[in-house]
Design an enzyme around this catalytic site. Structure first.
Site, short mmCIF file in Angstrom:
data_model
loop_
_atom_site.label_atom_id
_atom_site.label_comp_id
_atom_site.label_asym_id
_atom_site.label_seq_id
_atom_site.Cartn_x
_atom_site.Cartn_y
_atom_site.Cartn_z
N ASP A 96 -0.29 8.98 -0.16
CA ASP A 96 1.08 8.51 0.03
C ASP A 96 1.53 7.95 -1.33
O ASP A 96 0.71 7.77 -2.23
CB ASP A 96 1.04 7.42 1.11
CG ASP A 96 2.34 6.67 1.24
OD1 ASP A 96 3.40 7.32 1.28
OD2 ASP A 96 2.32 5.41 1.28
N ASP A 98 4.63 5.27 -2.08
CA ASP A 98 5.03 3.85 -2.07
C ASP A 98 3.97 2.98 -1.39
O ASP A 98 3.56 3.26 -0.26
CB ASP A 98 6.36 3.67 -1.32
CG ASP A 98 7.52 4.23 -2.10
OD1 ASP A 98 8.12 3.50 -2.88
OD2 ASP A 98 7.80 5.44 -1.93
N ASP A 300 -0.27 3.79 3.39
CA ASP A 300 -0.05 2.43 3.90
C ASP A 300 0.99 2.36 5.00
O ASP A 300 1.25 1.28 5.53
CB ASP A 300 0.39 1.51 2.75
CG ASP A 300 1.82 1.77 2.32
OD1 ASP A 300 2.20 2.95 2.25
OD2 ASP A 300 2.56 0.79 2.08
MG LIG Z 1 3.84 4.11 1.74
#
Ligand SMILES: [Mg+2]
Length: 361
Positions: A96, A98, A300
């Site tokens: 991922d 960000d 996340d």
């Molecule tokens: Mg993220």
């Protein structure tokens, strides 16, 4: 057999037995179609709200966090265990962006990755197939990452720039594919929801108009989805953000709302997500259905849960959740923050280099 050094007591055998240790995790649910439900979710997804009681957002030394890592062991502490499964296999890396490669920042446009992280990711991509899967538009992620060695999936995997493989089985899914040269290499573009583009544009404009009076709100057009960021909005106004988004969306039954970290995301109602994107990329790399492949996915977001689930359900690979606060997940392991992600990637590359050296001797 490995042991978890973070608490000195956790022992586990393999992914199957590790899964048995886990209690059922909460399914990734869509937000309820009423504002109070959205507001509840907005609060739940806010780490500051979760840890408001003790005033810390990083749980490295927090007893609750340490207890949580018994369920989701640190991927650094469990590193030997993870690579033991990768021995003799081709490891494929999914990342991922960000909050995984870049820190979460107040202004989404400033979520740049460090040069050091860029070098680590580049080095990883030189050693193993590496893809970035983000909720942002593919072009925007590329602008941040600037590495041609990677595969990119933007808009939660709805816009994929992948490799040209011998088998184009994905055409069976009835979506558009073009082969062309872009960003320096022969690629295949796969877009799962092109017919939604005009609708997404329209909703983007409406959301900007509707939310313009709310201080701190930022509406972002991510091509196949629209993000409404509220991380700079005062908590007392979150309800207004949810209400405005609700008002716009109620006349668009073909769009749905999901939740990222302090962001509401408007997406087409199609059977496509980051998990499907992982399957697509493995397909494209001709690494699907292989017993000698170990996919590792690091992310996340709640939207990363679809990918964690795909890897976990098929007992195919490992999901690693990046989180400094305890939360339920389909991932098997955890890392606290992007700096730990960087450490993990460095160790992974060192291990792969060591394996290659060992083989050549
Ligand atoms: Mg993220």
């Amino acid at each position: 057999m490995g042991s978890c050094a973070n608490d000195g007591s956790t022992e586990y055998d393999d992914p199957a037995s590790l899964e048995k240790m886990k209690e059922p995790v909460l399914p990734l649910k869509l937000m309820p179609l009423h504002t109070n439900g959205w507001l509840h979710d907005m609060k739940l997804s806010s780490p500051s709200a979760v840890f408001a009681s003790n005033g810390t957002s990083s749980g490295a030394f927090d007893p609750i966090y340490r207890a949580w890592t018994k369920k989701y062991p640190s991927a650094l502490n469990a590193f030997d265990h993870i690579v033991a499964y990768g021995k003799g296999k081709k490891i494929v890396l999914f990342l991922d962006y960000d909050g995984t490669l870049s820190p979460i920042v107040d202004e989404p446009d400033n979520a740049v990755m460090s040069d050091q992280m860029r070098e680590v990711v580049r080095n990883a991509a030189l050693h193993l197939p590496t893809a970035i899967i983000s909720g942002r538009s593919r072009d925007k992620v590329f602008d941040f990452v600037k590495l041609t060695e990677l595969y990119y999936a933007g808009s939660h995997g709805m816009d994929i720039m992948g490799p040209v493989g011998e088998h184009d089985s994905v055409t069976d899914r009835g979506s558009s594919i073009n082969s062309n040269k872009k960003q320096g290499k022969e690629v295949k573009i796969f877009q799962a929801a092109t017919e939604f583009l005009p609708m997404i544009d329209e909703v983007f404009r409406l959301l900007i108009e509707k939310t313009k009076a709310i201080e701190g709100v930022k509406v972002e057009n991510n091509k196949f989805c629209v993000s409404v960021h509220y991380r700079n909005v005062e908590e007392k106004d979150w309800k207004v953000v949810a209400q405005c988004t609700n008002d716009v969306l109620k006349v668009y039954p073909r769009l749905r709302l999901t939740h990222g970290r302090k962001v509401l995301e408007v997406r087409p109602v199609i059977d496509w997500n980051k998990g499907k994107a992982v399957e697509f990329l493995l397909d494209s790399l001709e690494l699907a259905n292989c017993n000698n492949v170990l996919p590792i996915y690091i992310g996340d977001d709640r939207t990363d849960e679809d990918a964690f689930k795909v890897l976990r359900d098929d007992k195919r690979g490992f999901g690693i959740l990046v989180s400094s606060v305890p939360k339920d997940s389909h991932a098997l392991y955890s890392l606290i923050d992007p700096s730990e992600v960087m450490d993990f990637l460095k160790r992974l590359v060192m291990w792969i280099e060591g394996e290659a050296l060992h083989k050549s001797q």
